[in-house]
Design an enzyme around this catalytic site. Structure first.
Site, short mmCIF file in Angstrom:
data_model
loop_
_atom_site.label_atom_id
_atom_site.label_comp_id
_atom_site.label_asym_id
_atom_site.label_seq_id
_atom_site.Cartn_x
_atom_site.Cartn_y
_atom_site.Cartn_z
CB ILE A 101 0.44 0.29 -3.84
CG1 ILE A 101 0.08 -0.87 -4.77
CG2 ILE A 101 -0.17 1.60 -4.29
CD1 ILE A 101 -1.43 -1.19 -4.83
CB CYS A 102 2.74 0.52 -7.90
SG CYS A 102 3.16 0.47 -9.66
CB ALA A 103 6.83 2.91 -8.73
#
Length: 183
Positions: A101-103
């Site tokens: 998730i995210c980066a």
């Protein structure tokens, strides 16, 4: 037996890690936190320190059903951790899923796992995924085969509920989602 390993690298995004672990545990899925080194206390990007369950070496003797990578600045630590890249490749080679998730999807990209796969990430990292051969999606949560990705802290609950569903617990995903007012 289903077991999930959630990796905690220094600088992890607290909302993504805690929300994911909380929802998986509410769904009664054994979920363990894993440090990237030998420290059992890992500090996130907003100075919250969590006690993890396993060191990286201890986790190597386990065979998790799923490996999850939270984002935040900790994704840069994971990006530089070659043994983690190898563990992710072995997970996929064994037909076991990974999620980020995210980066953190950029860690999957570096491991060579996104070629030809639909994936999403935090805004601004799309080019890194595309360069790795991913088909970048604007959706909040994307599952393609053994790979699940999500955009960021605001999508963490949806991400975690999708993981519960993918682990074959549709009813639990629905019950937990309703109880937490997500559905």
């Amino acid at each position: 037996m289903t077991q999930v390993h959630v990796y905690a690298a220094a600088g992890f995004e607290e909302v993504e890690l805690v929300t994911t672990v909380d929802i998986l545990r509410r769904a009664e899925i054994e979920t363990l936190l894993v440090s990237l080194n030998e420290d059992l206390a890992v500090t996130g990007s907003h100075q919250m320190t969590l006690q993890v369950d396993l060191t990286f070496a201890e986790a190597a003797v386990e065979t998790p059903t799923l490996i999850v990578l939270p984002g935040g600045p900790g994704a840069n630590v994971m990006l530089q951790h070659a043994p983690l890249q190898q563990r992710l490749r072995e997970q996929i080679a064994a037909s076991r899923p990974v999620a980020a998730i995210c980066a953190a999807p950029k860690v999957l990209a570096k491991a060579g796992l996104l070629q030809g796969k639909k994936a999403t990430c935090f805004p601004g990292f799309e080019s890194l995924l595309a360069e790795a051969g991913a088909i970048v999606s604007p959706y909040n949560v994307v599952s393609d085969g053994l790979i699940t990705t999500s955009r960021g802290a605001g999508t963490a609950a949806l991400f975690a509920l999708e993981l519960v569903r993918l682990l074959g617990k549709d009813n639990a995903a629905h019950q937990v989602g309703r109880a937490m007012l997500y559905l």
